[in-house]
Every structure is written in C-alpha cells, then in structure tokens.
Write an enzyme that holds these catalytic residues in place. Sequence first.
Site, mmCIF file in Angstrom:
data_model
loop_
_atom_site.group_PDB
_atom_site.id
_atom_site.type_symbol
_atom_site.label_atom_id
_atom_site.label_comp_id
_atom_site.label_asym_id
_atom_site.label_seq_id
_atom_site.Cartn_x
_atom_site.Cartn_y
_atom_site.Cartn_z
ATOM 1 N N ASP A 167 -8.738 1.363 -5.621
ATOM 2 C CA ASP A 167 -9.694 1.866 -4.640
ATOM 3 C C ASP A 167 -10.974 2.377 -5.291
ATOM 4 O OD1 ASP A 167 -9.491 1.621 -1.943
ATOM 5 O OD2 ASP A 167 -8.333 3.429 -1.612
ATOM 6 N N ASN A 201 0.874 -1.173 0.000
ATOM 7 C CA ASN A 201 0.000 0.000 0.000
ATOM 8 C C ASN A 201 0.911 1.223 0.000
ATOM 9 O OD1 ASN A 201 -1.796 2.078 0.559
ATOM 10 N ND2 ASN A 201 -2.963 0.905 2.055
ATOM 11 N N LEU A 243 -14.579 6.160 8.337
ATOM 12 C CA LEU A 243 -14.219 7.420 8.989
ATOM 13 C C LEU A 243 -12.800 7.355 9.535
ATOM 14 C CD1 LEU A 243 -17.531 8.054 10.997
ATOM 15 C CD2 LEU A 243 -16.966 8.791 8.669
ATOM 16 N N ARG A 264 -8.845 12.998 18.695
ATOM 17 C CA ARG A 264 -8.539 12.823 20.116
ATOM 18 C C ARG A 264 -8.117 14.147 20.746
ATOM 19 N NH1 ARG A 264 -4.662 7.789 18.880
ATOM 20 N NH2 ARG A 264 -4.135 9.306 17.256
ATOM 21 N N ASP A 313 -6.451 15.612 14.492
ATOM 22 C CA ASP A 313 -6.675 14.394 15.270
ATOM 23 C C ASP A 313 -7.858 14.612 16.211
ATOM 24 O OD1 ASP A 313 -6.547 12.267 17.156
ATOM 25 O OD2 ASP A 313 -4.417 12.005 16.734
ATOM 26 N N ASN A 351 -8.776 9.848 8.949
ATOM 27 C CA ASN A 351 -8.312 11.188 8.582
ATOM 28 C C ASN A 351 -8.907 11.591 7.238
ATOM 29 O OD1 ASN A 351 -6.689 13.550 9.147
ATOM 30 N ND2 ASN A 351 -5.379 12.890 7.458
#
Length: 408
Positions: A148, A7, A209, A285, A283, A211
């Site tokens: 993809d 990848n 879901l 978080r 991010d 980045n």
Amino acid sequence: MKILTLNTGSSSLKFTLYQHKNTQILASGTIEKIKTKKSIIRIKTQNDLLEKIDKHIKSHKEALKQLIKILTNKKLNIINNLNEIQGIGHRIVHGGPNFKNSVILNENILSELEKISALAPLHNPTAIKVIEITLKIFPNAKQVLCFDTSWHQTMNENAFLYATPYSWYKDYNIRKYGFHGLSYAYITKRVATILNKHKKDLNLIILHLGNGSSINAVKKGISYDTSMGLTPLEGLAMGTRSGDIDPAIIPLMSKVLNKTPRKIEEILNKESGMLGISLKSNDLRDIWEGVENNEYNSKLAVEIMAYRIKKYIGSYLAILEFNIDAIVFTAGIGVTDYGIRELSLKGFEKIGIEIDLQKNNLAREKNIESDISSEKSKTKILVIPTNEELTILEDTYNLITEHSRDLK
C-alpha cells in the site's frame, strides 16, 4: 491463469479468486471477526450464489483452512483442486523505504519484510503469518507482495520528510510513507481511461474516504503528496483516528490521564475521530441521523471532517499550481456520502471547481461511477468506486509472466 488475491487485516481476511484472462471473478468474500466466537464467512460465486457461515475461527491459519474448503467445495463449483491457482497476490499495508514496487516473494524478500514489521505492528506480522501458511498450502503457486506504500515512493524528500533531526530519517527510517496506494493506482489508471488522457499527463486530487481516510495529490500520473504519514494516524479526521494533532498532546494527556504514551496512541487510533467527537459512532450514517435530530456533537463531527478535507484539497491545489484535471472521490464514504462531498467542495466554485447538487445527490450507489461536476466547472469532479483487488491482480499477473519469460 487463476489468481487468488488476499487482503489480510488484523481480524479479517478478504479474498477474490480471478480468472485473469477476462478478469472474471470466480469467487469472492470475507472472513470477519477472526479470533472471536462471532466469526462470519461471506462468499459470493460467479453464479451469484451467496453463502453466509457463522463459525468460531480462532486464527488466520484456521481462516485459510476454511477458505480452502470453500474454494474446493464441489457444491459451489469454483475449482477442482488447489493446483489450478497459479498465482497469489497479497496486500501488504507497509513496505517501508525499500519496496518501491510489487515483488515476487522469495526468502530474502520475506526476511526484509520481517525487519520492518515494527512500522505496521497491527497488520504486517499477521500478513507475514498468512504468507508463510500459503507457501505451505500452495507450494507450486507464485506469490506476489503488493504494498500500500509503494505508490507513494515517488514523493520528493521535501514532501516525505518530517522537520525532525535528519538522523531520524537516515538511521531509523522516520518519514512519511502514505497508504491506500493500491486504491490510488487503480483510480489514476481509471481516470486516464475516462478522460482519454495518458496517465503521465494527469494531475489529480483523489480522496479515499472510508473509516480510514486519506488524500493524494497526483502530478503527472504519480504520487506527489499524501495526507497519511509514517502510520495511517496522520492526516484527516477519520472514523476512529484523530488525524493531525499537536504531538505534545501525547505526553500531556499521558500525564493528565495517568496512562502510558502507548495507551494514548491507542486512544488516538481507536477512540478518536468521528467516534470521539460525535460521542456515538464512527459510522457517518449514524452521525447524519444525529445531525437530523439536531445533536450538537454529530453536527460538529461532520463539520470537522469536511473542514479537514477542504483544507487538504486547498493545499494540494496550491502544490499542483491550480492545474488539475479532476477531483475524485472514492471508497465507502467518498462514493456514497453526498453530504460530505458537498460540504468538502463548498466555496471552490469561485475558482472553477463546481459540483452539480442534483447529480451529487443521486450519486449514492456503491458500484456506480458518476460525473458530478456542473456544466460551468472547469475541473471534472468524479465519483469512482475503487478496486484495490484489480491492482493486485494486474501486478501479480505481470510479475509472474515476466518471471516466466526470464526463466526461458
């Protein structure tokens, strides 16, 4: 048969080496921050031997050389020589209009891929370089390209066409392509197993879901519509991408900021989304910490993300005529962020889609599947970690074995 999946990112290389017979992972890892002095190699072997190597890796070519050293390292005991690897499966971000399925690589295929590089300038050219290098390193291995975009080639014209001059589509291939297809293919197959239904009987809304985020409406087991478009910039508000905007913003801000349209596009790709709104991070978080500290922009970023998701779920419910078997959350945020899941589905209980808050709050682990629907819910709400590499593995194995039979 041992199969290596690759990848390729613009500055990374993710790899997994499988023994296909039992889908055993012999080794996996990532080479990150390629082209910088802070390159990192992370490896995990079947014996759970973890290795982390800090090294200056100048190019993807050098990254592949490091990968070969890792795979043939006697201390790690992964393989004895490169001839053991019979197949290589490459993830390719963009397959353009012609690649409707995964394909075995040949000169014509590579030439066709080069022609559509402009559709994914950050990813496809790098992937092509990696393919060319692997052809030299593994001359005896069959190589397979897994796109993809292929999963979404089943969309109808009314879903994939933009309301721009029709000649743009016919002459320049301007249309919606969609992405995350390898993930959606895996999730659809997995849900069929979980619900004990034939894939062709499944209607789903899948939320990938991370980045980079997108949503897929699946009708009768195939892609019916998706949120990303010609490029991954369209659709949801993401980590650093704006998602849907009025296209007139680009020339307007180009003039206001005295920047080129290409620079504005770069800002929309790399400085927008959660990063742009929260003023602190891409991010979630970090953004949730800001919410706990009552930071206005952090709260706004979360609300915008959930609002966009909810709008897409609603529209996909409509085009699937409110007949769905499950809503599925996957990828990094989808699997671990219970807050986004709760906000995104709030209100849908009125039409029989109800989340169990306790189950949802417990579903935070990266590698665990969960059913978070309440007992009252008429629609299953599932959390399923994705496995794009497994899709690449299966496509690579199937194409190689079919090719071998054809030669007999």
